[in-house]
Design a protein around this motif. Structure first.
Motif, PDB file in Angstrom:
ATOM      1  N   GLU A 117      -3.579  26.995 -43.697  1.00  8.18           N
ATOM      2  CA  GLU A 117      -4.206  25.677 -43.641  1.00  8.18           C
ATOM      3  C   GLU A 117      -3.597  24.713 -44.655  1.00  8.18           C
ATOM      4  OE1 GLU A 117      -8.749  24.109 -43.995  1.00  8.18           O
ATOM      5  OE2 GLU A 117      -8.464  26.237 -43.546  1.00  8.18           O
ATOM      6  N   GLU A 118      -3.469  25.216 -45.890  1.00  5.37           N
ATOM      7  CA  GLU A 118      -2.923  24.384 -46.957  1.00  5.37           C
ATOM      8  C   GLU A 118      -1.497  23.953 -46.634  1.00  5.37           C
ATOM      9  OE1 GLU A 118      -4.719  27.023 -47.452  1.00  5.37           O
ATOM     10  OE2 GLU A 118      -6.245  26.567 -48.945  1.00  5.37           O
ATOM     11  N   VAL A 119      -0.704  24.888 -46.098  1.00  7.61           N
ATOM     12  CA  VAL A 119       0.676  24.567 -45.779  1.00  7.61           C
ATOM     13  C   VAL A 119       0.714  23.504 -44.692  1.00  7.61           C
ATOM     14  CG1 VAL A 119       2.786  25.457 -44.694  1.00  7.61           C
ATOM     15  CG2 VAL A 119       1.636  26.783 -46.485  1.00  7.61           C
ATOM     16  N   LYS A 120      -0.117  23.713 -43.662  1.00  7.36           N
ATOM     17  CA  LYS A 120      -0.109  22.794 -42.519  1.00  7.36           C
ATOM     18  C   LYS A 120      -0.519  21.380 -42.930  1.00  7.36           C
ATOM     19  CE  LYS A 120      -2.875  23.290 -38.857  1.00  7.36           C
ATOM     20  NZ  LYS A 120      -3.574  24.189 -37.924  1.00  7.36           N
ATOM     21  N   GLU A 121      -1.584  21.314 -43.740  1.00 11.22           N
ATOM     22  CA  GLU A 121      -2.102  19.993 -44.067  1.00 11.22           C
ATOM     23  C   GLU A 121      -1.630  19.461 -45.408  1.00 11.22           C
ATOM     24  OE1 GLU A 121      -6.291  19.778 -43.320  1.00 11.22           O
ATOM     25  OE2 GLU A 121      -6.075  21.110 -41.591  1.00 11.22           O
ATOM     26  N   GLY A 122      -0.869  20.309 -46.122  1.00 12.76           N
ATOM     27  CA  GLY A 122      -0.249  19.818 -47.349  1.00 12.76           C
ATOM     28  C   GLY A 122      -1.190  19.586 -48.513  1.00 12.76           C
ATOM     29  N   PHE A 123      -1.946  20.613 -48.921  1.00 16.20           N
ATOM     30  CA  PHE A 123      -2.768  20.504 -50.136  1.00 16.20           C
ATOM     31  C   PHE A 123      -2.873  21.876 -50.788  1.00 16.20           C
ATOM     32  CE2 PHE A 123      -5.723  21.670 -46.789  1.00 16.20           C
ATOM     33  CZ  PHE A 123      -6.608  22.544 -47.392  1.00 16.20           C
TER      34      PHE A 123
END
Length: 410
Positions: A380-386
RNA sequence: GUGGGAGUAGCUCAGUUGGUGGAGCGCCGGGUUGUGGCCCCGGCGGUCGCGGGUUCAAGUCCCGUCUCCCACCCCA
């Protein structure tokens, strides 16, 4: 087990090694702010240096030194104590000429072939200081005050005993009086003391045997035999100690096992150590530098048993610090590696879990290494960048967008 | 160097009259397909310090040895 550490030596692995560092750090902090500078000295010397300084008749030299011949035929000894080397270095480098008033400290391993026991190893560690060039009683008091400060800094409870054992002028007179006294009572002494009486009668004074203590309690006291100079010196030392608020007990039967001491001697003892109760001890040695071949120079110092102090150290709770990075997937892992690198470059303690186990396993690892924060980088973090930043003590978790923002939240 | 006590899982320790070794803690995993601590379940883990002897059979009895602990001694 095929290989083991030798008898009487031990490995210090975490958390013991951290306790060791804590003791050394406290020691350095206190002595450095008192103006002492570090010397790093060899762990082996010509054996005769110790024979000369520590004393031929001392047990250290007689039966406890590690002595061997090197390939050049030199007779070498692993150092059983630190003062001899410090004095040798002071003389060898002509320090007395360049900087006659010198304050040194050292930390390192010492070696004595003894029967191991708690607080007594064959390789043990001492932290010591030496003051060269000062004959004044104020130096004695300052030295003892520094020792007291170190133990206080470490919250180690110890009681201080002091005595004066006189100088070339008065000690022989006392020695004669003592021999005179003991001669008639040899029959009442323990077998060890009968031998001490022959070899080094002063040592009878600190025998632990009840019968000997009875005898000794009536013995002449050295403090009654001090010459004017020594008496005055001793009085001043006590006066300055009082001025500095150092609590002490006078023990007229305190003597030391090393031959080089003169005038002031002292010992800090702890009740928490069993028989090896001395944690720090020292005194004045005004003739040693001259005997080693330097100019007659007054000097004094002490050594602290690091291993013994460690035994007395209260447990300290490890506090949470730094960041532990948790990732899932190659892309997240690569991001994590870079993040860890970034944080370290900013002076933040940062670790990453290379095993890439479950989040649960990685969280557990973060907890175990006592990280203050976990940074989670998953799909999730990778996909949305956080980044997901979790504070482990509270369990609170929040999203942060950039490395800089992350840094600001730590 | 002298005297006493002890060595069983990584740690602390049980182990009955000799009959193929256990617990708690810790570690790893699962219960919770993306979340630590508490709880529950499972798993890994031992040449019973080492060597020899007695015995059909030894962690257990005997001898030796090494190491640790305590005291003496010594010293920081």
């Amino acid at each position: 087990m095929e290989y083991r550490a030798l008898r009487g030596v031990e490995d210090l692995i975490p958390p013991e090694s951290l306790r060791f560092e804590r003791v050394v750090d406290a020691f350095k902090r206190v002595v450095e702010r008192a103006g002492f500078k570090e010397v790093i000295l060899p762990v082996f010397e010509e054996a005769r240096l110790f024979t000369r300084s520590v004393g031929e008749s001392s047990d250290i030299v007689k039966k406890e030194m590690y002595v061997f011949e090197d390939k050049g035929g030199r007779v070498i000894a692993l150092r059983p104590e630190g003062t001899a080397s410090a004095v040798r270095a002071y003389v060898e480098h002509g320090v007395y000429a360049k900087e006659p008033f010198t304050k040194w400290f050292y930390v390192g391993p010492m070696f004595r072939f003894e029967r191991p026991q708690a607080g007594r190893k064959r390789q043990f560690f001492q932290a010591g200081v030496e003051l060269f060039g000062f004959s004044q009683p104020g130096a004695d008091a300052e030295l003892i005050k520094v020792a007291d400060d170190i133990l206080k800094e470490l919250s180690v409870e110890a009681t201080l005993e002091i005595n004066s054992i006189g100088c070339k002028e008065c000690r022989p007179k006392y020695r004669e009086a003592l021999i005179e006294f003991l001669k008639e009572r040899v029959g009442q002494l323990c077998p060890d003391c009968v031998e001490r009486f022959e070899r080094n009668p002063l040592r009878v004074l600190d025998c632990k045997n009840e019968g000997c203590r009875q005898v000794v309690s009536g013995a002449p006291k050295i403090t009654d035999y001090l010459c004017d100079g020594c008496r005055e010196h001793y009085e001043k030392v006590k006066e300055y100690l009082n001025l500095l608020g150092v609590e002490f007990r006078e023990n007229p039967f305190l003597v030391r096992g090393l031959d080089y001491y003169t005038r002031t001697v002292f010992e800090f003892k702890s009740s928490g150590l069993g028989a090896q109760s001395t944690v720090l001890a020292g005194g004045r040695y005004d003739y040693l530098i001259g005997e080693i071949g330097g100019p007659e120079t007054p000097a004094l110092g002490f050594a602290m048993g690091i291993d013994r102090v460690m035994l007395l150290l209260p447990e300290l709770e490890e506090k949470r610090e730094g960041v532990f990075v948790i990732t899932r997937g190659e892309e997240a892992y690569r991001e994590g590696l870079e993040l860890v690198n970034f944080l370290r470059s900013k002076g933040i303690k940062a670790e990453i879990d290379h095993r890439q186990g479950s989040f649960k396993a990685q969280m557990k690892a973060a907890d175990r290494v006592k990280a203050e924060f976990a940074v989670i980088i998953g799909e999730e973090e990778v996909k949305e960048g956080f980044y997901s930043l979790k504070e482990l003590s509270t369990g609170k978790q929040e999203k942060v967008e950039t490395r800089e923002e992350l840094l600001a939240r730590l």
